[in-house]
Design a protein around this motif. Structure first.
Motif, PDB file in Angstrom:
ATOM      1  N   UNK A 199      50.112  41.534 -28.908  1.00 18.85           N
ATOM      2  CA  UNK A 199      50.822  42.312 -27.900  1.00 18.85           C
ATOM      3  C   UNK A 199      50.848  41.545 -26.588  1.00 18.85           C
ATOM      4  N   UNK A 200      51.762  41.939 -25.713  1.00 17.86           N
ATOM      5  CA  UNK A 200      51.907  41.321 -24.401  1.00 17.86           C
ATOM      6  C   UNK A 200      51.881  42.409 -23.337  1.00 17.86           C
ATOM      7  N   UNK A 201      51.233  42.119 -22.222  1.00 18.67           N
ATOM      8  CA  UNK A 201      51.281  43.027 -21.082  1.00 18.67           C
ATOM      9  C   UNK A 201      52.549  42.686 -20.301  1.00 18.67           C
ATOM     10  N   UNK A 202      53.582  43.498 -20.462  1.00 10.58           N
ATOM     11  CA  UNK A 202      54.855  43.261 -19.783  1.00 10.58           C
ATOM     12  C   UNK A 202      54.959  44.042 -18.472  1.00 10.58           C
ATOM     13  N   UNK A 203      53.842  44.635 -18.049  1.00 12.22           N
ATOM     14  CA  UNK A 203      53.823  45.360 -16.781  1.00 12.22           C
ATOM     15  C   UNK A 203      53.376  44.461 -15.644  1.00 12.22           C
ATOM     16  N   UNK A 214      40.350  42.883 -19.656  1.00 14.85           N
ATOM     17  CA  UNK A 214      41.687  43.244 -19.172  1.00 14.85           C
ATOM     18  C   UNK A 214      42.684  42.111 -19.402  1.00 14.85           C
ATOM     19  N   UNK A 215      43.892  42.463 -19.815  1.00 14.64           N
ATOM     20  CA  UNK A 215      44.947  41.490 -20.070  1.00 14.64           C
ATOM     21  C   UNK A 215      45.853  41.483 -18.843  1.00 14.64           C
ATOM     22  N   UNK A 216      45.942  40.337 -18.202  1.00 11.97           N
ATOM     23  CA  UNK A 216      46.744  40.207 -16.979  1.00 11.97           C
ATOM     24  C   UNK A 216      48.233  40.318 -17.307  1.00 11.97           C
ATOM     25  N   UNK A 217      49.054  40.681 -16.332  1.00  7.41           N
ATOM     26  CA  UNK A 217      50.505  40.742 -16.559  1.00  7.41           C
ATOM     27  C   UNK A 217      51.041  39.423 -17.110  1.00  7.41           C
ATOM     28  N   UNK A 218      51.837  39.527 -18.178  1.00 10.48           N
ATOM     29  CA  UNK A 218      52.422  38.351 -18.810  1.00 10.48           C
ATOM     30  C   UNK A 218      51.553  37.711 -19.877  1.00 10.48           C
ATOM     31  N   UNK A 265      52.002  47.642 -19.040  1.00 16.35           N
ATOM     32  CA  UNK A 265      52.897  48.043 -20.121  1.00 16.35           C
ATOM     33  C   UNK A 265      52.582  47.189 -21.342  1.00 16.35           C
ATOM     34  N   UNK A 266      52.355  47.844 -22.480  1.00 21.04           N
ATOM     35  CA  UNK A 266      52.004  47.130 -23.702  1.00 21.04           C
ATOM     36  C   UNK A 266      53.230  47.028 -24.610  1.00 21.04           C
ATOM     37  N   UNK A 319      50.416  45.324 -13.745  1.00 17.68           N
ATOM     38  CA  UNK A 319      49.003  45.625 -13.504  1.00 17.68           C
ATOM     39  C   UNK A 319      48.221  45.177 -14.735  1.00 17.68           C
ATOM     40  N   UNK A 320      46.915  44.905 -14.608  1.00 17.25           N
ATOM     41  CA  UNK A 320      46.113  44.541 -15.785  1.00 17.25           C
ATOM     42  C   UNK A 320      46.108  45.667 -16.824  1.00 17.25           C
ATOM     43  N   UNK A 321      46.191  45.274 -18.090  1.00 21.75           N
ATOM     44  CA  UNK A 321      46.201  46.218 -19.217  1.00 21.75           C
ATOM     45  C   UNK A 321      44.816  46.272 -19.833  1.00 21.75           C
ATOM     46  N   UNK A 322      44.335  47.476 -20.077  1.00 19.49           N
ATOM     47  CA  UNK A 322      43.030  47.665 -20.710  1.00 19.49           C
ATOM     48  C   UNK A 322      43.211  48.525 -21.950  1.00 19.49           C
ATOM     49  N   UNK A 323      42.689  48.035 -23.073  1.00 15.70           N
ATOM     50  CA  UNK A 323      42.682  48.852 -24.289  1.00 15.70           C
ATOM     51  C   UNK A 323      41.407  49.679 -24.243  1.00 15.70           C
ATOM     52  N   UNK A 324      41.566  50.983 -24.190  1.00 15.87           N
ATOM     53  CA  UNK A 324      40.427  51.887 -24.110  1.00 15.87           C
ATOM     54  C   UNK A 324      39.825  52.181 -25.476  1.00 15.87           C
ATOM     55  N   UNK A 325      40.668  52.182 -26.512  1.00 15.10           N
ATOM     56  CA  UNK A 325      40.194  52.600 -27.826  1.00 15.10           C
ATOM     57  C   UNK A 325      41.150  52.134 -28.915  1.00 15.10           C
TER      58      UNK A 325
END
Length: 130
Positions: A49-53, A77-81, A23-24, A55-61
């Protein structure tokens, strides 16, 4: 009985997998450069931004609405937190002075899948020195 237990176990596992996601969350969605001179046409800002989910967050584009605006973003990939950044550079050289508003569209593997960031400002005409 074994089938029922196995089916329930699969259902619960499926639900758990469904709810686990990236979650971004951005600190801000808009940046106003204010007023700046045509003599200094390049302006830059950073969106955090923060990954508040969970799972790892990936910006595709990250795509800008105009060639005068260039976004650069965290590729790994941005790890949770953890936090990431999107740095946006606006180059008004050769553009008409006045107000501008540009859009940067971000696509991720998280929720929301698409976010729009905005930059705006007013570029004033260069003053000639005599």
């Amino acid at each position: 009985m074994k089938r029922l237990l196995f089916t329930v176990l699969l259902f619960v596992a499926g639900l758990t997998m469904t709810f686990a996601q990236a979650k971004i969350s951005f600190d801000k969605l808009t940046n106003n450069f204010g007023t700046f001179s045509e003599n200094n046409p390049v302006q830059q800002c950073t969106f955090t931004f923060t990954n508040t989910g969970d799972k790892p967050l990936i910006i595709n584009q990250a795509v800008a609405s105009c060639g005068c605006t260039v976004p650069k973003y965290t590729k790994s990939p941005i790890k949770p937190g953890e936090k990431g950044t999107i740095t946006v550079t606006y180059n008004g050289k050769g553009k008409f002075p006045g107000h501008f508003k540009k859009t940067i569209t971000i696509r991720t593997n998280g929720v929301p899948e698409m976010t729009r960031l905005y930059i705006e400002g007013v570029m004033t005409e260069a003053k000639e020195t005599k």
